[in-house]
Design an enzyme around this catalytic site. Structure first.
Site, PDB file in Angstrom:
ATOM      1  N   HIS A   1       0.841  -1.245  -0.418  1.00 56.42           N
ATOM      2  CA  HIS A   1      -0.040  -0.120   0.168  1.00 56.42           C
ATOM      3  C   HIS A   1       1.073   1.210  -0.246  1.00 56.42           C
ATOM      4  O   HIS A   1       1.759   1.084   0.667  1.00 56.42           O
ATOM      5  CB  HIS A   1      -0.879  -0.090   0.773  1.00 56.42           C
ATOM      6  CG  HIS A   1      -1.375   1.460   1.673  1.00 56.42           C
ATOM      7  ND1 HIS A   1      -1.586   2.122   1.111  1.00 56.42           N
ATOM      8  CD2 HIS A   1      -3.286   0.744   1.229  1.00 56.42           C
ATOM      9  CE1 HIS A   1      -2.375   2.722   1.509  1.00 56.42           C
ATOM     10  NE2 HIS A   1      -4.079   2.404   1.503  1.00 56.42           N
TER      11      HIS A   1
ATOM     12  N   ARG B   1      -2.581   0.835  -4.177  1.00 60.59           N
ATOM     13  CA  ARG B   1      -2.228  -0.811  -4.607  1.00 60.59           C
ATOM     14  C   ARG B   1      -2.906  -1.251  -5.973  1.00 60.59           C
ATOM     15  O   ARG B   1      -3.405  -0.508  -5.983  1.00 60.59           O
ATOM     16  CB  ARG B   1      -3.538  -1.415  -3.543  1.00 60.59           C
ATOM     17  CG  ARG B   1      -3.422  -1.091  -2.141  1.00 60.59           C
ATOM     18  CD  ARG B   1      -4.588  -2.001  -1.248  1.00 60.59           C
ATOM     19  NE  ARG B   1      -5.996  -0.996  -0.398  1.00 60.59           N
ATOM     20  CZ  ARG B   1      -6.504  -1.057   0.040  1.00 60.59           C
ATOM     21  NH1 ARG B   1      -6.294  -2.680   0.009  1.00 60.59           N
ATOM     22  NH2 ARG B   1      -7.931  -0.569  -0.410  1.00 60.59           N
TER      23      ARG B   1
ATOM     24  N   LYS C   1      -6.218  -0.477  -7.509  1.00 59.64           N
ATOM     25  CA  LYS C   1      -7.334   0.385  -7.382  1.00 59.64           C
ATOM     26  C   LYS C   1      -6.828   1.805  -8.055  1.00 59.64           C
ATOM     27  O   LYS C   1      -6.286   2.317  -9.385  1.00 59.64           O
ATOM     28  CB  LYS C   1      -6.485   0.581  -5.587  1.00 59.64           C
ATOM     29  CG  LYS C   1      -6.902  -0.715  -4.628  1.00 59.64           C
ATOM     30  CD  LYS C   1      -8.238  -0.921  -4.102  1.00 59.64           C
ATOM     31  CE  LYS C   1      -8.624   0.621  -3.041  1.00 59.64           C
ATOM     32  NZ  LYS C   1      -9.529   0.388  -2.556  1.00 59.64           N
TER      33      LYS C   1
ATOM     34  N   ASP D   1      -5.870   8.187  -6.998  1.00 61.03           N
ATOM     35  CA  ASP D   1      -6.525   9.409  -5.893  1.00 61.03           C
ATOM     36  C   ASP D   1      -5.502  10.391  -5.497  1.00 61.03           C
ATOM     37  O   ASP D   1      -3.810   9.809  -5.321  1.00 61.03           O
ATOM     38  CB  ASP D   1      -6.606   8.371  -4.536  1.00 61.03           C
ATOM     39  CG  ASP D   1      -6.435   9.260  -3.264  1.00 61.03           C
ATOM     40  OD1 ASP D   1      -6.340  10.560  -3.458  1.00 61.03           O
ATOM     41  OD2 ASP D   1      -7.249   8.259  -2.203  1.00 61.03           O
TER      42      ASP D   1
ATOM     43  N   CYS E   1      -4.197  12.080  -3.550  1.00 62.60           N
ATOM     44  CA  CYS E   1      -3.169  12.118  -1.957  1.00 62.60           C
ATOM     45  C   CYS E   1      -1.990  10.642  -2.135  1.00 62.60           C
ATOM     46  O   CYS E   1      -1.139  10.688  -1.498  1.00 62.60           O
ATOM     47  CB  CYS E   1      -4.014  11.548  -0.457  1.00 62.60           C
ATOM     48  SG  CYS E   1      -4.893   9.792  -1.051  1.00 62.60           S
ATOM     49  N   TYR E   2      -1.631  10.031  -2.721  1.00 61.58           N
ATOM     50  CA  TYR E   2      -0.974   9.337  -3.035  1.00 61.58           C
ATOM     51  C   TYR E   2       0.157   9.608  -4.466  1.00 61.58           C
ATOM     52  O   TYR E   2       0.886   9.026  -4.352  1.00 61.58           O
ATOM     53  CB  TYR E   2      -1.285   7.726  -4.036  1.00 61.58           C
ATOM     54  CG  TYR E   2      -2.589   7.351  -3.402  1.00 61.58           C
ATOM     55  CD1 TYR E   2      -1.683   6.307  -2.112  1.00 61.58           C
ATOM     56  CD2 TYR E   2      -3.622   6.908  -3.072  1.00 61.58           C
ATOM     57  CE1 TYR E   2      -2.197   5.742  -1.535  1.00 61.58           C
ATOM     58  CE2 TYR E   2      -4.342   5.994  -2.951  1.00 61.58           C
ATOM     59  CZ  TYR E   2      -3.736   5.751  -1.315  1.00 61.58           C
ATOM     60  OH  TYR E   2      -4.554   4.880  -0.748  1.00 61.58           O
TER      61      TYR E   2
ATOM     62  N   ASP F   1      -9.282  14.234  -3.976  1.00 64.64           N
ATOM     63  CA  ASP F   1      -8.786  12.644  -5.082  1.00 64.64           C
ATOM     64  C   ASP F   1      -9.026  12.665  -6.139  1.00 64.64           C
ATOM     65  O   ASP F   1      -7.860  12.701  -6.829  1.00 64.64           O
ATOM     66  CB  ASP F   1      -9.452  11.869  -3.826  1.00 64.64           C
ATOM     67  CG  ASP F   1     -10.193  10.392  -4.333  1.00 64.64           C
ATOM     68  OD1 ASP F   1      -9.245   9.586  -5.285  1.00 64.64           O
ATOM     69  OD2 ASP F   1     -10.165   9.581  -3.783  1.00 64.64           O
TER      70      ASP F   1
ATOM     71  N   ASP G   1     -10.861  18.780   0.138  1.00 65.10           N
ATOM     72  CA  ASP G   1     -10.491  18.231   1.582  1.00 65.10           C
ATOM     73  C   ASP G   1      -9.019  19.066   2.140  1.00 65.10           C
ATOM     74  O   ASP G   1      -8.393  19.032   1.111  1.00 65.10           O
ATOM     75  CB  ASP G   1     -10.604  17.278   2.487  1.00 65.10           C
ATOM     76  CG  ASP G   1      -9.877  16.155   1.637  1.00 65.10           C
ATOM     77  OD1 ASP G   1      -8.867  16.456   1.785  1.00 65.10           O
ATOM     78  OD2 ASP G   1     -10.631  14.817   1.897  1.00 65.10           O
TER      79      ASP G   1
ATOM     80  N   HIS H   1      -6.160  15.929   0.846  1.00 66.44           N
ATOM     81  CA  HIS H   1      -6.106  15.861  -0.015  1.00 66.44           C
ATOM     82  C   HIS H   1      -5.188  17.412  -0.682  1.00 66.44           C
ATOM     83  O   HIS H   1      -4.275  17.726  -1.284  1.00 66.44           O
ATOM     84  CB  HIS H   1      -7.407  15.847  -1.049  1.00 66.44           C
ATOM     85  CG  HIS H   1      -7.219  14.528  -1.172  1.00 66.44           C
ATOM     86  ND1 HIS H   1      -8.347  13.493  -0.117  1.00 66.44           N
ATOM     87  CD2 HIS H   1      -7.292  13.517  -0.938  1.00 66.44           C
ATOM     88  CE1 HIS H   1      -8.766  12.380  -0.168  1.00 66.44           C
ATOM     89  NE2 HIS H   1      -7.729  12.169  -1.010  1.00 66.44           N
TER      90      HIS H   1
HETATM   91 ZN   LIG Z   1      -6.724  10.347  -0.817  1.00 59.99          ZN
END
Ligand SMILES: [Zn+2]
Lengths: 482, 308
Positions: free
Chosen positions: A286, A334, A337, A340, A342-343, A392, A399, A402
């Site tokens: 992850h 992952r 998935k 996003d 935040c990654y 995201d 938010d 993120h």
């Molecule tokens: Zn995220």
């Protein structure tokens, strides 16, 4: 992901859930009917960054499953933002939306303000709100010293008499809250902020989190995962605390000597058959936990020494490279998935450390391992909310979490971190000084620079994730005090 | 709701109001009176280290208002232990709460504490199955499931069958693949992995790859199995080439097959030209977003650490 708080974990999820109520109505009404109202971005974009550079794979399986269906749906939401400019943002000289700096600053300043009653679920995550906002603001070039006094007393209420910080007054200490609190205090800086931390009690608290198997729990009786190890080591390093375990530590009682005992070995056990790193041994690989693990190793020693000694680096590289999604260009956390924002940091931030570990192998310093330009385009084109803040993905609401980690990812893409191996003096070096040997290089056009000067965010420390210079300042302060 | 202040059962407690540290705390929340009051009483009983039935009621009420409050959960655990409270009752109360707050990791950690103390996994697999119907990739649920398997030695208690059904439903569910690897190769009960098990797992991965060759999960899995068994990836050369006929690039079905082929060639004596060719196909056509990575792999050909 979570950071120290893993992405799939509570504060982020909670924040995402929460920020929806008030903002959803606004956002929906704004985004409807944009397709016909807007001139396509391509009409304005200079030919230097044509759309055809958006990579798609010619390979697609026919078999439809839940995973592929949601992926296809998500791509439908994202594509308009890659192909067009639905919010009509001003474009930079490469034809990509400019960084909406002023709007993001306003968004983060609001995030430091007051919250209505329905935000009670953030009660335990207030240290995170401060950290995400302050880190995001400094990344955007804002001076946050005006918050110094308020940050200091806000955390004085959250500091536990037995050491560490909780979410607020009367809450039990937690490693995530302690990490966010210490980083926030480091960001605003200054003697008052540093000295409000009860270092001795913190040392005891961290000792109580250290487990006989080498890892750390997040709270007394809480879960043990690699976030705990990372948060604890960051705090120890910044506050220049002794490496010896306090006598009350459960690990010490079992005979272990220091905070480092069995720690790299424990992290090594978190690498999975995929090559990535999970929350704890045998858990799924992850991105959020991978960053915590690599960061933790990079605090203990140089990337080259630590990664090659404790991880299968080629397998890690293969897994990490696989996280960049096409055509979106952002990162997923992952295998199979969704992409996003935040990654952008959790995976994007891994690259600096991994690059430093392979730096100099065959093709010299600065091997290009990933596509910075595609990540930057995903962040600028897909993750900027219409009214400030980052998110995201299209369809989600911005938010503070993120916003912070998209900006950190943007920074990871826009600057190249180089480890100064000359500066690191091996065994003679002071304990936990390995993370103070980083330097920064510019990213040039051949490396995928698709941003202008005013789209560029500040450099941050690749391991501590605080503004450049702030980690050094606090460490120096406590070294001199010793 | 009645307030604690007017409740005679709480008359002996002096509530401890929230200290915000100063006049304008950052990220301050304007709590509802009901929440503020309950938290004031919680702070007060925690300061006294009170372990009682009424504290359980108080924590239940706060969790109802804010299930993401780790302090309340941790303190509740301590009270349950101190009172030797009936843990079956606790689990029954926990179930609907968990279903309502699927992503909340405190609930899963609390559940782990309770089930550990109960010393029984009765009903847990069925409960998890219900949760996974709603979210088949929830990280906390999978972590909890691994803990449960290890704690109660459920290695042969139907777990593999469950995973197989989940993969049958979605061959791309990587969490299920990870669990499969854990079940087969992560046993800590001394059972040795036999050759026939390794063969079975390789065969299973191959079969799944045939259904959707561009699905990375089974490719990662089979490579993990080979690494575990210390088998050369060359044993999969023919299989990989079936999805990546380099001579007929238009028939290539999988970038992951190309990746594996490149690794096999890189390890074969005198095959670095073939490796370059495969890596070029990846960089230029079949996986261009990773062109930098594929080129890096090219630069590593011939060096000892080349095997990726
Ligand atoms: Zn995220």
């Amino acid at each position: 992901m979570a950071t120290p708080q893993a992405p799939s974990q509570s504060p982020s999820a909670r924040l995402q859930e929460l920020l929806t109520t008030s903002q959803r109505i606004e956002e929906l009404s704004d985004s409807e009917g944009f397709e016909d109202a807007m001139e396509p971005a391509s009409a304005q974009a200079p030919p230097s960054f044509p759309k055809l550079q958006m990579f798609t794979s010619p390979l697609r399986d026919e078999l439809v499953t839940d995973s592929s269906a949601i992926e296809a749906e998500t791509l439908d939401d994202i594509l308009p933002f890659l192909e067009d400019n639905p919010y009509d943002f001003e474009l930079n000289s490469f034809g990509v939306p400019k960084l909406q700096r002023a709007q993001h600053v306003a968004f983060l300043r609001r995030a430091l303000g007051n919250y209505p009653a329905q935000f009670a679920a953030m009660d335990a995550a207030r240290p995170w709100l401060l950290y995400w906002s302050l880190q995001g603001l400094t990344c955007l070039g804002e001076d946050v010293s005006e918050y110094r006094e308020r940050v200091t007393y806000t955390f004085s209420a959250a500091q536990h008499p037995m050491g560490g910080f909780g979410g607020g007054h009367g809450q039990l200490p937690h490693l995530a809250g302690s990490y966010a609190a210490v980083l926030s205090l480091v960001i605003v800086g200054g003697k008052e902020a540093y000295d409000m931390i009860d270092r001795k009690a913190m040392w005891h608290y961290l000792g109580n989190m250290k487990q006989p198997d080498g890892g750390f729990t997040m709270a007394p009786g809480g879960e043990e995962d690699v976030r705990g190890a990372f948060c604890a080591m960051v705090i120890l390093t910044l506050l220049n605390l002794p490496l010896d375990l306090p006598p009350t530590s459960p690990a010490k009682i079992k005979g272990d000597e220091t905070f480092l005992t069995k720690l790299p070995e424990w992290i090594s056990r978190c690498q999975t058959f995929e090559g990535g790193i999970g929350a704890a041994p045998t858990n799924e690989a992850h991105g959020g936990y991978a960053f915590c693990a690599l960061g933790c190793l990079a605090l203990i020693g140089s990337p080259k020494e630590m990664l090659h000694k404790h991880l299968d680096v080629p397998a890690l590289l293969s897994w990490l490279a696989s996280r960049q999604t096409q055509p979106e260009g952002g990162f997923q956390g992952r295998t199979n998935k969704l992409v996003d924002g935040c990654y952008s940091h959790w995976v994007g931030g891994c690259w600096g450390i991994v690059e430093a570990a392979v730096q100099g192998s065959n093709d010299g310093v600065g091997a290009r391992l990933w596509r910075r330009e595609d990540l930057v385009r995903y962040i600028l084109a897909c993750c900027q909310g219409q009214k400030g803040g980052l998110r995201d993905k299209p369809g989600k609401h911005p938010d503070a979490y993120h916003t912070c980690y998209n900006l950190a990812g943007l920074s990871a893409a826009q600057h190249r971190y180089v480890y100064d191996y000359e500066k690191s003096t091996g065994a003679a070096a002071a304990p936990l000084s390995a993370a103070f040997n980083w330097t920064v290089a510019d990213v040039v056009e051949e490396e995928g620079k698709i941003w202008d000067e005013d789209d560029t965010v500040n450099i941050i420390h690749p391991v501590f994730v605080v503004p450049w210079g702030q980690a050094e300042a606090v460490r120096k302060y406590f070294e001199e005090k010793a | 709701m009645t307030s604690y202040a007017s409740d005679p059962a709480w008359a002996d407690i002096e509530p401890l109001p929230q200290d915000d540290g100063g006049p304008h705390p950052l990220a301050a929340i304007a709590y509802k009176d009901e929440y503020s009051e309950a938290m004031s009483y919680l702070r007060a009983v925690m300061a006294k280290n009170e372990m009682s039935e009424r504290v359980l009621g108080l924590t239940e009420r706060i969790i109802g208002m804010n299930p993401a409050h780790y302090t309340v959960w941790l303190y509740r655990s301590r009270v349950l232990a101190a009172l030797s409270y009936d843990l079956r009752t606790e689990l029954a109360w926990l179930n609907p709460t968990a279903l309502k707050h699927l992503k909340n990791y405190q609930i899963w950690h609390h559940r782990q504490t309770i089930v550990d103390a109960l010393d029984s996994a009765d009903g847990e697999q069925a409960f998890i199955a219900g949760m996974m119907e709603q979210d088949a990739k929830n990280y906390h649920v999978w972590s909890y499931r691994q803990w449960l398997v290890k704690r109660f030695a459920l290695w042969d208690a139907g777990e593999l069958e469950i995973v197989e059904a989940m993969l049958q439903h979605d061959v791309r569910n990587n969490s299920a693949w990870n669990h499969r690897y854990f079940l087969v190769f992560g046993r800590d009960d001394g059972v040795v992995v036999e050759q026939k098990t390794i063969d079975r797992e390789i065969e299973y991965a191959k079969e799944t790859i045939r259904k959707a060759p561009q699905n990375q999960a089974p490719w990662n899995y089979v490579r993990g199995v080979l690494r575990y068994a210390k088998l050369s990836p060359a044993s999969l050369k023919e299989f990989a080439a079936g999805f990546a006929p380099v001579e007929r690039p238009e028939d290539i079905k999988s970038s992951h097959a190309l990746d594996l082929l490149a690794e096999i060639y890189a390890q074969e004596q005198g095959k670095s030209e073939e490796a370059v060719r495969v890596l070029d196909l990846l960089a230029e056509k079949y996986d261009p977003i990773r062109a930098n990575y594929w080129n890096f792999r090219k630069s590593q050909l011939g060096s000892a650490s080349a095997a990726a």
